[in-house]
Design a protein around this motif. Structure first.
Motif, short mmCIF file in Angstrom:
data_model
loop_
_atom_site.label_atom_id
_atom_site.label_comp_id
_atom_site.label_asym_id
_atom_site.label_seq_id
_atom_site.Cartn_x
_atom_site.Cartn_y
_atom_site.Cartn_z
N LYS A 60 -2.79 -4.66 7.20
CA LYS A 60 -1.37 -4.30 7.08
C LYS A 60 -1.09 -3.70 5.70
N GLY A 61 -1.64 -4.34 4.66
CA GLY A 61 -1.45 -3.83 3.31
C GLY A 61 -2.06 -2.46 3.11
N TYR A 62 -3.25 -2.27 3.64
CA TYR A 62 -3.94 -0.98 3.54
C TYR A 62 -3.13 0.11 4.26
N ASN A 63 -2.73 -0.18 5.49
CA ASN A 63 -1.96 0.81 6.26
C ASN A 63 -0.62 1.12 5.61
N PHE A 64 0.05 0.12 5.08
CA PHE A 64 1.32 0.34 4.41
C PHE A 64 1.15 1.24 3.20
N ARG A 65 0.12 0.95 2.38
CA ARG A 65 -0.12 1.76 1.18
C ARG A 65 -0.45 3.20 1.54
N LYS A 66 -1.33 3.40 2.54
CA LYS A 66 -1.71 4.76 2.92
C LYS A 66 -0.52 5.54 3.46
N ARG A 67 0.29 4.89 4.30
CA ARG A 67 1.46 5.57 4.85
C ARG A 67 2.45 5.91 3.73
N ASN A 68 2.69 4.96 2.84
CA ASN A 68 3.62 5.17 1.74
C ASN A 68 3.13 6.29 0.83
N THR A 69 1.85 6.31 0.56
CA THR A 69 1.27 7.35 -0.30
C THR A 69 1.42 8.72 0.34
N ALA A 70 1.13 8.82 1.63
CA ALA A 70 1.26 10.10 2.33
C ALA A 70 2.70 10.58 2.36
N LYS A 89 1.04 11.69 -8.45
CA LYS A 89 2.32 10.98 -8.51
C LYS A 89 2.41 9.91 -7.42
N SER A 90 1.98 10.24 -6.23
CA SER A 90 2.10 9.28 -5.13
C SER A 90 1.15 8.11 -5.33
N GLU A 91 -0.04 8.36 -5.90
CA GLU A 91 -0.97 7.25 -6.20
C GLU A 91 -0.40 6.34 -7.28
N LEU A 92 0.22 6.92 -8.29
CA LEU A 92 0.83 6.11 -9.33
C LEU A 92 2.00 5.28 -8.78
N LYS A 93 2.74 5.89 -7.91
CA LYS A 93 3.87 5.20 -7.29
C LYS A 93 3.41 4.02 -6.41
N ALA A 94 2.23 4.17 -5.81
CA ALA A 94 1.71 3.16 -4.89
C ALA A 94 0.86 2.10 -5.59
N TYR A 95 0.86 2.09 -6.93
CA TYR A 95 0.01 1.16 -7.67
C TYR A 95 0.25 -0.29 -7.26
N LYS A 96 1.48 -0.71 -7.17
CA LYS A 96 1.79 -2.10 -6.82
C LYS A 96 1.28 -2.43 -5.41
N PHE A 97 1.39 -1.46 -4.51
CA PHE A 97 0.89 -1.69 -3.15
C PHE A 97 -0.63 -1.86 -3.16
N ARG A 98 -1.32 -1.12 -4.02
CA ARG A 98 -2.78 -1.23 -4.11
C ARG A 98 -3.17 -2.59 -4.66
N VAL A 99 -2.41 -3.10 -5.63
CA VAL A 99 -2.68 -4.43 -6.17
C VAL A 99 -2.52 -5.49 -5.08
N ASP A 100 -1.44 -5.40 -4.32
CA ASP A 100 -1.22 -6.33 -3.20
C ASP A 100 -2.35 -6.22 -2.17
#
Length: 143
Positions: A60-70, A89-100
């Motif tokens: 779920k976390g992986y899919n959420f991060r990938k969708r959010n990044t895209a 920019k999108s990778e930097l924005k998704a940093y917190k999601f990657r940590v989770d």
């Protein structure tokens, strides 16, 4: 299942495996080995649920991060950024999601590792039980 329950479950498994790995077994220990195997089988049922839950959370976390990044990348590109700049920019924005996601992955790998170790211990105990039974039967035949 929260981390306290998981730690208690791991503690129970560790006790059985520690006892098993530090013991020398003879003919009279078959009953103890059978009890240890039964405990581990019970733990494995509960652990299989935990492994499934942990994998589900990780996915779920992986899919959420990938969708959010895209989605972020598309918005940045729509606003005029180049593809590479939008990606950054999108990778930097998704940093917190990657940590989770990383924390979920670590939990999954932890419980999966314990589950695999427990399964290996069950197999080993089963082999020891068979060997002791065979030795006992052979000693009865020769006496």
């Amino acid at each position: 299942m929260d981390s306290k329950e998981i730690d208690e479950l791991i503690g129970g498994v560790q006790k059985v495996i520690s006892w098993y790995s530090s013991s020398d077994f003879g003919h009279g220990d078959i009953d103890y080995l059978i009890k240890a195997k039964r405990k581990l089988v019970g733990y494995s049922f509960r652990f299989s649920e935990v492994v499934g839950y942990a994998l589900d959370e990780y996915n779920k976390g992986y899919n959420f991060r990938k969708r959010n990044t895209a989605e972020s990348k598309l918005i940045f590109m729509k606003d005029g950024d180049t593809a590479s700049k939008a990606e950054l920019k999108s990778e930097l924005k998704a940093y917190k999601f990657r940590v989770d996601e990383g924390e979920s992955e670590a939990l999954y790998r932890k419980v999966k590792s314990y589950f695999d170790t427990m399964r290996d211990a069950i197999t080993s105990i089963t082999q020891d039980i068979s060997i002791l039974r065979k030795e006992y039967e052979d000693s009865r035949v020769h006496n």
